[in-house]
Design a protein around this motif. Structure first.
Motif, PDB file in Angstrom:
ATOM      1  N   ASP A 166     -19.734  26.135  -0.915  1.00  0.00           N
ATOM      2  CA  ASP A 166     -18.654  25.934   0.032  1.00  0.00           C
ATOM      3  C   ASP A 166     -19.225  25.428   1.355  1.00  0.00           C
ATOM      4  OD1 ASP A 166     -16.494  25.990   1.656  1.00  0.00           O
ATOM      5  OD2 ASP A 166     -15.884  28.026   1.156  1.00  0.00           O
ATOM      6  N   ALA A 167     -18.939  24.200   1.665  1.00  0.00           N
ATOM      7  CA  ALA A 167     -19.480  23.598   2.899  1.00  0.00           C
ATOM      8  C   ALA A 167     -18.383  23.454   3.949  1.00  0.00           C
ATOM      9  CB  ALA A 167     -20.101  22.248   2.580  1.00  0.00           C
ATOM     10  N   SER A 168     -17.372  24.296   3.872  1.00  0.00           N
ATOM     11  CA  SER A 168     -16.245  24.193   4.799  1.00  0.00           C
ATOM     12  C   SER A 168     -16.666  24.511   6.226  1.00  0.00           C
ATOM     13  CB  SER A 168     -15.151  25.181   4.385  1.00  0.00           C
ATOM     14  OG  SER A 168     -14.780  24.935   3.068  1.00  0.00           O
ATOM     15  N   TRP A 169     -15.920  23.969   7.128  1.00  0.00           N
ATOM     16  CA  TRP A 169     -16.177  24.292   8.530  1.00  0.00           C
ATOM     17  C   TRP A 169     -14.911  24.157   9.350  1.00  0.00           C
ATOM     18  CZ3 TRP A 169     -15.039  20.103  11.528  1.00  0.00           C
ATOM     19  CH2 TRP A 169     -15.113  18.848  10.909  1.00  0.00           C
ATOM     20  N   LEU A 170     -14.958  24.768  10.512  1.00  0.00           N
ATOM     21  CA  LEU A 170     -13.827  24.757  11.419  1.00  0.00           C
ATOM     22  C   LEU A 170     -14.419  24.628  12.816  1.00  0.00           C
ATOM     23  CD1 LEU A 170     -10.834  27.127  11.253  1.00  0.00           C
ATOM     24  CD2 LEU A 170     -12.076  26.951  13.379  1.00  0.00           C
ATOM     25  N   LYS A 171     -13.819  23.776  13.585  1.00  0.00           N
ATOM     26  CA  LYS A 171     -14.440  23.465  14.867  1.00  0.00           C
ATOM     27  C   LYS A 171     -13.401  23.493  15.977  1.00  0.00           C
ATOM     28  CE  LYS A 171     -17.950  20.240  15.343  1.00  0.00           C
ATOM     29  NZ  LYS A 171     -18.547  18.932  15.383  1.00  0.00           N
ATOM     30  N   LEU A 172     -13.723  24.200  17.052  1.00  0.00           N
ATOM     31  CA  LEU A 172     -12.891  24.115  18.249  1.00  0.00           C
ATOM     32  C   LEU A 172     -13.347  22.843  18.944  1.00  0.00           C
ATOM     33  CD1 LEU A 172     -10.827  25.132  20.258  1.00  0.00           C
ATOM     34  CD2 LEU A 172     -12.597  26.547  21.290  1.00  0.00           C
ATOM     35  N   ARG A 173     -12.648  21.766  18.649  1.00  0.00           N
ATOM     36  CA  ARG A 173     -13.138  20.471  19.101  1.00  0.00           C
ATOM     37  C   ARG A 173     -12.855  20.236  20.569  1.00  0.00           C
ATOM     38  NH1 ARG A 173     -15.277  15.824  17.591  1.00  0.00           N
ATOM     39  NH2 ARG A 173     -15.592  16.381  15.454  1.00  0.00           N
ATOM     40  N   THR A 174     -11.690  20.628  21.006  1.00  0.00           N
ATOM     41  CA  THR A 174     -11.327  20.369  22.399  1.00  0.00           C
ATOM     42  C   THR A 174     -10.606  21.567  22.986  1.00  0.00           C
ATOM     43  OG1 THR A 174     -10.928  18.073  21.828  1.00  0.00           O
ATOM     44  CG2 THR A 174     -10.042  18.808  23.907  1.00  0.00           C
ATOM     45  N   ALA A 175     -10.913  21.900  24.222  1.00  0.00           N
ATOM     46  CA  ALA A 175     -10.095  22.843  24.968  1.00  0.00           C
ATOM     47  C   ALA A 175     -10.034  22.343  26.396  1.00  0.00           C
ATOM     48  CB  ALA A 175     -10.694  24.238  24.924  1.00  0.00           C
ATOM     49  N   SER A 176      -8.871  22.453  27.008  1.00  0.00           N
ATOM     50  CA  SER A 176      -8.779  22.003  28.384  1.00  0.00           C
ATOM     51  C   SER A 176      -7.818  22.903  29.140  1.00  0.00           C
ATOM     52  CB  SER A 176      -8.342  20.538  28.438  1.00  0.00           C
ATOM     53  OG  SER A 176      -6.972  20.432  28.657  1.00  0.00           O
ATOM     54  N   LEU A 177      -8.173  23.198  30.376  1.00  0.00           N
ATOM     55  CA  LEU A 177      -7.354  24.042  31.231  1.00  0.00           C
ATOM     56  C   LEU A 177      -7.214  23.313  32.553  1.00  0.00           C
ATOM     57  CD1 LEU A 177      -6.035  26.867  31.726  1.00  0.00           C
ATOM     58  CD2 LEU A 177      -8.238  27.571  32.665  1.00  0.00           C
ATOM     59  N   SER A 178      -5.986  23.194  33.038  1.00  0.00           N
ATOM     60  CA  SER A 178      -5.835  22.468  34.290  1.00  0.00           C
ATOM     61  C   SER A 178      -4.810  23.154  35.192  1.00  0.00           C
ATOM     62  CB  SER A 178      -5.403  21.021  34.023  1.00  0.00           C
ATOM     63  OG  SER A 178      -4.071  20.990  33.613  1.00  0.00           O
ATOM     64  N   TYR A 179      -4.961  22.883  36.448  1.00  0.00           N
ATOM     65  CA  TYR A 179      -4.052  23.439  37.444  1.00  0.00           C
ATOM     66  C   TYR A 179      -3.528  22.315  38.317  1.00  0.00           C
ATOM     67  CZ  TYR A 179      -2.157  26.163  41.293  1.00  0.00           C
ATOM     68  OH  TYR A 179      -1.313  26.686  42.224  1.00  0.00           O
ATOM     69  N   ARG A 180      -2.198  22.247  38.436  1.00  0.00           N
ATOM     70  CA  ARG A 180      -1.565  21.225  39.272  1.00  0.00           C
ATOM     71  C   ARG A 180      -1.074  21.872  40.546  1.00  0.00           C
ATOM     72  NH1 ARG A 180       2.249  17.159  35.874  1.00  0.00           N
ATOM     73  NH2 ARG A 180       3.235  16.973  37.883  1.00  0.00           N
ATOM     74  N   PHE A 181      -1.416  21.294  41.660  1.00  0.00           N
ATOM     75  CA  PHE A 181      -0.937  21.857  42.923  1.00  0.00           C
ATOM     76  C   PHE A 181       0.534  21.542  43.099  1.00  0.00           C
ATOM     77  CE2 PHE A 181      -5.387  22.066  43.478  1.00  0.00           C
ATOM     78  CZ  PHE A 181      -5.579  23.191  44.259  1.00  0.00           C
ATOM     79  N   ASN A 182       1.226  22.480  43.770  1.00  0.00           N
ATOM     80  CA  ASN A 182       2.669  22.278  43.899  1.00  0.00           C
ATOM     81  C   ASN A 182       2.989  21.341  45.044  1.00  0.00           C
ATOM     82  OD1 ASN A 182       2.518  23.776  46.215  1.00  0.00           O
ATOM     83  ND2 ASN A 182       2.931  25.698  45.130  1.00  0.00           N
ATOM     84  N   LYS A 183       4.272  21.052  45.182  1.00  0.00           N
ATOM     85  CA  LYS A 183       4.685  19.974  46.068  1.00  0.00           C
ATOM     86  C   LYS A 183       4.407  20.268  47.535  1.00  0.00           C
ATOM     87  CE  LYS A 183       9.353  21.680  45.308  1.00  0.00           C
ATOM     88  NZ  LYS A 183      10.648  21.361  44.740  1.00  0.00           N
ATOM     89  N   VAL A 184       4.365  21.554  47.886  1.00  0.00           N
ATOM     90  CA  VAL A 184       4.091  21.889  49.283  1.00  0.00           C
ATOM     91  C   VAL A 184       2.712  21.348  49.688  1.00  0.00           C
ATOM     92  CG1 VAL A 184       3.905  23.750  50.952  1.00  0.00           C
ATOM     93  CG2 VAL A 184       5.474  23.958  48.998  1.00  0.00           C
ATOM     94  N   VAL A 185       1.775  21.642  48.812  1.00  0.00           N
ATOM     95  CA  VAL A 185       0.413  21.167  49.080  1.00  0.00           C
ATOM     96  C   VAL A 185       0.376  19.639  49.059  1.00  0.00           C
ATOM     97  CG1 VAL A 185      -1.961  21.212  48.247  1.00  0.00           C
ATOM     98  CG2 VAL A 185      -0.535  23.256  48.061  1.00  0.00           C
ATOM     99  N   LEU A 186       1.063  19.076  48.071  1.00  0.00           N
ATOM    100  CA  LEU A 186       1.027  17.624  47.929  1.00  0.00           C
ATOM    101  C   LEU A 186       1.600  16.931  49.151  1.00  0.00           C
ATOM    102  CD1 LEU A 186       2.111  17.143  44.203  1.00  0.00           C
ATOM    103  CD2 LEU A 186      -0.181  17.241  45.168  1.00  0.00           C
ATOM    104  N   GLN A 187       2.711  17.480  49.646  1.00  0.00           N
ATOM    105  CA  GLN A 187       3.333  16.854  50.815  1.00  0.00           C
ATOM    106  C   GLN A 187       2.400  16.913  52.010  1.00  0.00           C
ATOM    107  OE1 GLN A 187       7.101  18.792  50.945  1.00  0.00           O
ATOM    108  NE2 GLN A 187       8.047  17.261  49.609  1.00  0.00           N
ATOM    109  N   ARG A 188       1.726  18.066  52.139  1.00  0.00           N
ATOM    110  CA  ARG A 188       0.819  18.203  53.272  1.00  0.00           C
ATOM    111  C   ARG A 188      -0.312  17.187  53.161  1.00  0.00           C
ATOM    112  NH1 ARG A 188      -0.827  24.054  53.546  1.00  0.00           N
ATOM    113  NH2 ARG A 188       1.407  24.292  53.768  1.00  0.00           N
ATOM    114  N   LEU A 189      -0.760  16.958  51.950  1.00  0.00           N
ATOM    115  CA  LEU A 189      -1.887  16.029  51.769  1.00  0.00           C
ATOM    116  C   LEU A 189      -1.427  14.596  51.542  1.00  0.00           C
ATOM    117  CD1 LEU A 189      -3.998  18.266  49.365  1.00  0.00           C
ATOM    118  CD2 LEU A 189      -4.458  17.828  51.784  1.00  0.00           C
TER     119      LEU A 189
END
Lengths: 1111, 467
Positions: A1029-1052
């Motif tokens: 049995d040569a099976s495999w399982l791979k966690l190929r990609t994981a991504s975590l992101s944070y979007r700033f809210n509009k208050v911050v965006l407006q200021r910047l």
């Protein structure tokens, strides 16, 4: 003449009398200090045109004095309005006058619309358009239907629209969002939130020479969108695809930057010819198969190679420029590509600009990659124990060994170096920066992007890696009447690759007590007979520079409504300039090395011109679309390779100039031409019944005049049964239901060029200083297409308002007329020639795809994608197999990738010797009768992806899996302890003394020719001991992101700000831990793979952090 | 164009025109995809349109890789079927040739003897067809090249018919016609060889087309033709043709035996050039000190030299390996690096022997003795005199043995053609049976390789090799 006295109004000059328009009427106009109204009245009387303008225009307009005779309307208007601060637009038979400072209005289409223009009571509406998260949406179009009035939101999503009739309706539309209609009803502030298009059924799907929707598509097409690619920190777009699409296998050859990838769509359908899909970028073929054998699309197929082996044609392209990748799989989708469709088609669409305010997007990430899994190897104590035991088992004193065992006799018995980590334990830094600028006006849009990327390697000692710079520009424009449009795009990629000449992974088996001092006091390499100093590999360098230019222009013209003419033209230029240097000073002096340098120039040029025309007509519930087109394509591939030797100094190795002897070798100069005529008819009745028929006639220069042309065709049909009224009643839970099927014939011409032509090749040595020729291969003027008959049935279902979508497909491809080698009686002059063989390979399988919007609230969303493929490959017909070349390679009813193994019969408990099953009871197995076909089990593969969004946070992870029987250990050929090479820890479980039961390995043995060594023979490595049995399982990609809210965006003053962390190849679960990456070991994968039992740098575990901002 | 407006009627006309245009386009597609040969090679037709390209095609016959192997295997491996040289190490495929016990699946027989022979023949036939089909090359020029190609073809068939008897007489490059041809009766093959050589001799000039006698001239064709007549027992034709060669003032025996095989030796009629000056097959007989050469001489061969024969001294050398002595062929002297030896294909000494034998067979005793003594004289031996026809023929056979050993399987082919003195089938029966344990009369022909019979069922096996 009516004059509204409202503060802001529209003035309509037209009376309801019909006057036939005279566009080129000769106008005579005599006015002195006349008001604008009077001038218009006179012009109207003479031309039949009517005039509209706002009251403001009348207020601001000066009195007019003119004297004109026999001028055109245009001339009259130019003169009357000149220097009056007024501008005009002629729409049909209406002239709209405005203040020159105002923006040109959206063109009204007809007179009814112009009439609506005259609505008397108007207001100015302002407001803001946001997405469900409350972020402003830029470039949303806000229009009043039936009028020329309209505007777009700015960067923050704000808009202002003047002159809105108070009873009007506003339409807010933006790509990817559900269009909204809002009645104004006296309001002056209208804020609105647009919902994204959840129903993927209506998303556009790019198909061959056109577009359709997932809903109406009759063929099998899988789409990978930009957001899937963008979440993966990959250098090569192909590396973002593994596991994502049912029926498609994608694997990278190794983890060295620039390495090529393999894609195989629905199995291997050819014995010896190429199985490379056709890649098409924005309508221009981008396949680089140039006749190399074995077939591959490596840029350096005819050149030289560095540690990464084959150079990928995709590594000089920027993945961030990709809008979508569509993979066409069945006959209905691929037959329009005829002779090149047999291996599937990959349509790559690049990002374009969109009308609206300009937008700048910056995305930067940086991180590191490391080898994710090291093979557990013996430490010094375990290794030396094994070696001593091996000699003892043979009854030989190491001192008496024919070749001296340095590991036991000369080297420090306590020294320990983990060579695997020394060689591959480094950290490969990656840095990637993308900057794009895009936007446009109502008629014109543009996008300009740039990318810089650096990828390091895990090798020690040396400044190795890849650097890439790319730019891409696209421009789209359509004429005001929308009849004419064009799209232009061009990209340039420049990639430099500095690597060791060969992969040093193979040295990971150096004995653990091999002296770690690799250089002497003056820096010269230290050598031991039979070993390669790792620095030798690291100091033989490879340098490759790729330049990649792609240009594409498409012209469209709508002659009359429904009938379009299109011309698509493209050009691709890829050159790869390579050199490698092997200084004598870093090579083993025992072999009298000479300093050698290799130089290779590879050029691939490809152009295509494709005129097409298509006509659509609707009547009743019927829609018919007819497409007709032609292709003219030419591919040129040349390689010049030169070898320099006899250098007077190693410092001169970088150029040919310093070489004493220059030899030219392995040249390639191939031209490939392709011409076709194709057509497609699509009939749609009531969006319920759809029939799609395709025909294509191709001519390829790879074939002789006798069989140069091939006809390919397909018929596909779909029935959207959920649209039937009975279905709506009987199956209320079903929101979408479609049955589709297709059958057709495609072809494959991935063989060497010029096979049909009798050619003289040049002997490398002259005869008496003159060139001499030889006929190297048997030509075959009858050579023709490999054909692939594809059958598919699919059921597509949507539940819960399409929040849950299921697709199940059955496919069966039968590839026949195999282009393969026929053995010849040698009295003909040759032992084989390429012919079409009646062998038939069948690839069939089941594919299931599930897409589910599990949770959908304002603050929390959870989406799951799942796919699984159960493939099966077998040879179903091969007349004359027994007497052919292939008698021992293939079997009817078995996969063409079959593996034949000897049966390991266990370890002799008394002697520790391996035993094998042999029919004749001799214990010595026979090659032809005692090997059996290794079982592959029930293979399946696929992927599972989850995307979760909670408020400002987004988390995605993707798991890829494969289930298959295969090799479960690295390549172990001989007896444990047989040579001065370290082994993995699986050999700890070995026979050591008489009576040892149930050990994995037989006894160790050091001396070749000893009874134990002989018992291993050649059979051990080819036995089924390590098949499982040569099976495999791979966690190929994981991504975590944070979007700033509009208050911050407006200021910047930003429209988007996002931080993220992303990882690739994070975790692998595999039964076989004696492999760096099991992914590259599974037999039956794309050609070029299945070699993973040999050591190579695996795809790296990469983690990056990044920042993405837009303004 | 943008502002053109079409009414429906002319729009349909335009649509029709577009479709027509596209349909016409596709008929042009066939033309569009026609290609010229790539610059790394040359189309066979184009190769025979210029003198230099046609010359390169012919030079390919001399320079082919098949020819490299042929010179090795047609000298050493097939030579070991006789009693002069044999492979020094043990290898199943080689040993079967030395023991005249070749099995039908012998790889050497299939790959190196049969396949390389026909591989070279394909190249030759290609040149002949190319020249025949060329309307542009001048007659004189074409005659020279054609003469060379025809001589080449005769050379290859001479060996194949000797090795295998009946062989498929492939005279074309049309694989569809040639691949499954049956064996042609050997008489017809011999006839073709004779025709090819006679034609070649009439087309060729006495002058060599290039330096170092490295290409075929008229005397090459004639010398080979003389040999062919001899094998066909056409004594007077053999004598006449040999005389034509011997009358030429271009050739003379090299007085120094040590330089017979150097490239400027005037004894050489035809040799194949190389870039290093190291003969492929010549160097194969040699080895550095203390190393066993690939081929060594049978003791019976070494003992065959009469006392005082200078050839025993100059052409045979002893290697001492691990205390044992082995004699080996030392005709060629250069082994590695650069030298001044090519592959000698034909040399004058043989032509003297051909005429000596042809004359003896016609009872022209004195002329025969004269020729024989020329060879003996060069070897430092006494002239022979007063022999009867039988003794003279035997003396000629002896002289053949000591003069031509280790060259192009002469001994093997000669033993097969000479009549038995003991009432058997051939002289091979007389001489090989005592030293080869399993000798059978049928061993004079090699088996048709089993692999070829499998691939081409029209082929039959030679007697003595099973079905």
């Amino acid at each position: 003449m009516i004059l509204s006295m409202k503060l802001i109004g529209v003035f309509l000059m037209a009376a309801a009398i019909h006057v036939s328009a005279r566009s080129n009427a000769q106008i005579t106009l005599q006015e002195r200090q006349a008001p604008l109204q009077q001038v218009f009245k006179s012009l109207k009387a003479q031309t039949g045109y009517r005039f509209i303008c706002t009251e403001e225009v009348f207020k601001k307009a000066d009195k007019i004095t003119v004297s004109l005779r026999d001028v055109s309307l245009k001339e009259a208007l130019d003169i009357c309005l000149n220097n009056k601060g007024l501008a005009y637009t002629i729409i049909g038979q209406t002239v709209a006058i405005r203040l020159a400072t105002d923006k040109a209005p959206v063109t009204p289409k007809n007179e009814q619309q112009v009439a609506a223009f005259a609505a008397p009571v108007t207001v100015t509406v302002t407001g803001k358009v946001t997405d469900p998260m409350g972020y402003g949406l830029a470039a949303v179009s806000v229009v009043i239907p039936g009028t020329p009035l309209g505007t777009m939101t700015d960067r923050q999503g704000n808009y202002r629209l003047a002159d809105v009739p108070e009873n009007a309706e506003l339409i807010f539309s933006y790509v990817g969002f559900v269009e909204q209609r809002i009645a104004v009803k006296d309001r002056t502030v209208i804020n609105i939130q647009l919902q994204p298009v959840e129903n993927e059924l209506n998303e556009m799907v790019v198909i061959g020479y056109g577009k359709t929707t997932k809903k109406l598509n009759t063929g099998s097409a899988a789409v990978i969108s930009a957001d899937v690619i963008d979440k993966q920190p990959v250098a090569n777009m192909m590396e973002a695809l593994p596991g994502r699409v049912a029926g498609v296998l994608v694997t990278q050859n190794n983890g060295v930057p620039g390495a090529n990838t393999q894609m195989e769509i629905r199995g291997k359908g050819s014995l010896n010819s190429g199985t490379i899909p056709l890649y098409v970028i924005d309508g221009v073929p981008y396949s680089n198969f140039n006749g190399a054998q074995p077939p591959n699309d490596n840029l350096n197929a005819w050149g030289i190679s560095g540690a990464n082996g084959g150079t990928s044609p995709f590594s000089s392209l920027n993945p961030a420029d990709i809008e979508s990748i569509t993979i066409l799989k069945d006959a209905d989708a691929t037959a329009i590509y005829g002779a090149r469709g047999a291996n599937g088609v990959v349509l790559i669409t690049t990002k374009k600009g969109q009308s609206g305010a300009s937008k700048t997007d910056l995305n930067v990430y940086s991180g590191f990659g490391k080898v994710g899994h090291y093979i557990p190897m013996l430490n010094t104590r375990q290794y030396l124990t094994l070696r001593k035991e091996a000699f003892a088992n043979n009854g030989v004193d190491p001192n008496d060994a024919t070749s001296r065992p340095y590991d036991l006799l000369d080297w420090d018995q306590d020294a320990y170096t983990d060579w695997q980590r020394y060689l591959l334990g480094g950290t490969a830094r990656s840095t990637n920066a993308n900057l794009s600028y895009s936007g446009g006006t109502a008629q014109t849009s543009y996008r300009l992007s740039g990318n810089y990327r650096h990828d390091g390697t895990v090798y020690p000692d040396g400044d190795f890696g890849n650097n890439r710079v790319t730019t891409r520009f696209s421009l789209g424009h359509h004429s005001k009447n929308k009849k004419f449009s064009f799209n232009f795009s061009s990209s340039y990629g420049h990639e430099t690759s500095t690597l060791p000449k060969s992969d040093i992974s193979s040295l990971a088996t150096l004995p653990p007590n091999y002296p770690s001092t690799l250089t002497d006091s003056v820096g010269n390499l230290v050598w031991y007979p039979g070993f390669t100093n790792p620095l030798s590999y690291l100091r033989q360098s490879y340098h490759g520079v790729t330049n990649n230019i792609i240009g594409n222009l498409s012209l469209n013209y709508e002659v009359i409504k429904g009938w379009k003419l299109k011309l698509n033209a493209g050009y691709t230029h890829i050159d790869l300039d390579q050199k490698s240097a092997s200084p004598a000073s870093v090579q083993n002096p025992a072999y009298n090395p000479v300093s050698t340098a290799y130089f290779s120039n590879n050029l691939i040029e490809n152009w295509i011109v494709e005129p097409t025309t298509d006509y659509t007509r609707k009547w009743g519930g019927s829609t018919v679309n007819v497409l007709l087109g032609g292709t003219f394509q030419q591919n040129i591939s040349t390689t010049t390779s030169t070898k320099g030797t006899n250098y007077s100094s190693d410092l001169l190795l970088g150029s040919l100039q310093g070489a004493g002897l220059i030899t030219s070798y392995y040249p390639n100069d191939a031209k490939y031409k392709f011409a076709s005529l194709f057509s497609r008819v699509n009939y749609n009745f009531d969006n319920k019944y759809i029939v799609n028929a395709t025909f294509r006639r191709d001519a390829s220069s790879r074939f002789g005049p006798e069989n140069r042309f091939g006809n390919f065709w397909a018929v596909g049909g779909a029935w959207l049964f959920s649209e039937e009224s009975w279905a709506k009643e009987a199956l209320p839970f079903l929101s979408f239901g479609k049955i589709r099927g297709s059958y057709g014939l495609t072809g494959n011409d991935q063989i060497s060029n010029y096979i049909y032509l009798p050619l003289y090749s040049l002997n490398s040595n002259p005869y008496q200083d003159q060139v001499s020729y030889y006929r190297g291969t048997a030509s075959n003027p009858y050579i023709q297409w490999e054909t692939d008959k594809k059958l598919e049935f699919a059921l597509e279902l949507g539940f819960l308002e399409d929040r849950l979508m299921l697709t199940g497909s059955y496919y069966r491809n039968r590839s026949g007329n195999q282009l393969s080698y026929e053995s010849l009686p040698t009295q003909s002059g040759f032992n084989s020639r390429t012919v079409n063989m009646p062998a038939v390979i069948q690839n069939k399988g089941l594919e299931f795809t599930i897409s589910s919007q599990n949770i959908k609230t304002t603050s929390f969303q959870w989406h799951t994608d799942f796919n699984i493929t159960l493939p099966s490959n077998k040879l179903i017909n091969f007349p004359g197999l027994e007497n052919s070349f292939y008698a021992s390679s293939y079997e009817i009813g078995q996969p063409i990738t079959l593996t034949k193994l000897y049966r390991f019969a266990g370890v002799d408990v008394q002697t520790g010797m391996p035993t094998f099953y042999a029919q004749d009871g001799s214990g010595i197995p026979n090659y032809s009768t005692d090997r059996f076909i290794a079982p592959i089990g029930t293979p399946y593969y696929g992927g599972l992806g989850n995307d979760l969004t909670f408020k400002n946070w987004a988390l995605s992870f993707f798991i890829q899996y494969t289930h298959q029987m295969g090799y479960t250990n690295g390549l172990i050929n001989g007896a444990p302890g047989a040579s001065m090479a370290n082994m993995n820890t699986s050999v700890l479980d070995r026979w050591q003394a008489p009576g040892d039961h149930g050990t994995l390995f037989p006894a160790a043995s050091a001396v070749a020719g000893s009874a134990i060594s002989n018992a291993y023979g050649y059979y051990f490595g080819s036995s089924d001991l390590f098949w499982g049995d040569a099976s495999w399982l791979k966690l190929r990609t994981a991504s975590l992101s944070y979007r700033f809210n509009k208050v911050v965006l407006q200021r910047l003053d930003l429209s988007q700000l996002r931080f993220y962390v992303e990882g690739q190849n994070l975790l692998t679960l595999a039964r076989n831990k004696y492999q760096m990456d099991t992914e590259t070991t599974v037999a039956g994968g794309p050609s070029g793979l299945g070699t993973g039992r040999y050591p190579a740098v695996p795809p790296l575990r990469t983690i990056v952090i990044g920042l993405n901002l837009s303004f | 164009m943008m502002n053109l407006n079409f009414n429906t009627k002319n729009a349909y006309a335009l649509l029709g025109a577009t479709i027509l245009l596209l349909s016409l386009g596709i008929t042009g597609c066939g033309k569009f995809v026609e290609l010229d040969a790539p610059s790394t090679s040359i189309g066979v037709q184009e190769a025979f349109t210029t003198e230099s390209a046609a010359t390169s095609a012919v030079l390919g016959l001399y320079n082919s890789s098949a020819m490299q192997y042929i010179s090795l295997y047609y000298t050493g491996v097939t030579g070991s079927s006789a009693d002069d040289v044999h492979y020094s190490s043990s290898s199943v495929d080689y040993d079967q040739f030395a023991n005249n016990a070749i099995t039908v699946d012998n790889g050497m027989n299939n790959n190196n003897i049969w396949t390389y022979g026909y591989s070279q023949l394909f190249q030759i036939n290609q040149v002949i067809e190319g020249l025949k089909g060329s309307p542009v090359l001048g007659t004189d020029f074409k005659n020279q090249l054609m003469g060379e190609a025809l001589t080449w073809r005769a050379f290859m068939y001479f060996y194949l018919v000797n090795f295998y008897g009946d062989v498929p007489l492939v005279l074309s490059t049309d694989i569809d016609k040639t691949a499954h041809m049956a064996r042609t009766p050997k008489a017809q093959v011999w006839k073709q060889i004779e025709t090819d050589l006679s034609t070649a001799a009439s087309l060729l000039n006495a002058a060599y087309p290039s330096a170092d006698r490295a290409r075929i001239n008229q005397f090459t064709a004639k010398a080979l033709l003389a040999r062919v007549y001899l094998f066909e027992k056409k004594w007077s034709e053999a004598e006449q043709t040999a005389t034509a060669v011997l009358q030429s003032s271009d050739y003379e025996l090299n007085p120094d035996l040590n330089t017979v095989f150097t490239k400027d030796s005037k004894e050489i009629i035809w040799q194949i050039a190389n870039t290093t000056g190291i003969s492929t097959y010549g160097s194969n007989f040699l080895a550095p000190d203390g190393v066993l050469p690939a081929y060594i001489l049978y003791n019976t061969m070494v003992e065959a030299f009469e006392p005082g024969d200078q050839r025993r001294i100059d052409w045979v050398l002893e290697a001492t390996v691990s205390g044992k002595n082995y004699d080996y062929v030392y005709k060629y002297k250069d082994r590695a690096g650069t030298g001044d030896e090519y592959n000698v294909m034909l040399r004058l000494a043989e032509v003297y022997l051909i005429r000596a034998e042809a004359r003896a067979e016609q009872n022209k005793m004195s002329g025969s003795l004269e020729d024989l003594n020329v060879i003996r004289h060069r070897a430092g031996l006494e002239a022979l005199a007063g022999l009867d026809q039988g003794s003279l023929l035997l003396a000629i056979q002896q002289e053949y043995k000591v003069e031509m050993f280790g060259e192009w399987s002469h001994r093997w082919l000669d033993l097969k053609r000479w009549p038995s003195l003991e009432g058997k089938t051939s002289r091979a029966d007389d001489l090989l049976a005592p030293i080869k344990a399993d000798w059978q009369s049928t061993d004079v022909l090699y088996p048709i390789p089993q692999q070829q019979i499998l691939a081409n069922t029209a082929l039959t096996q030679n007697p003595g090799y099973g079905k």
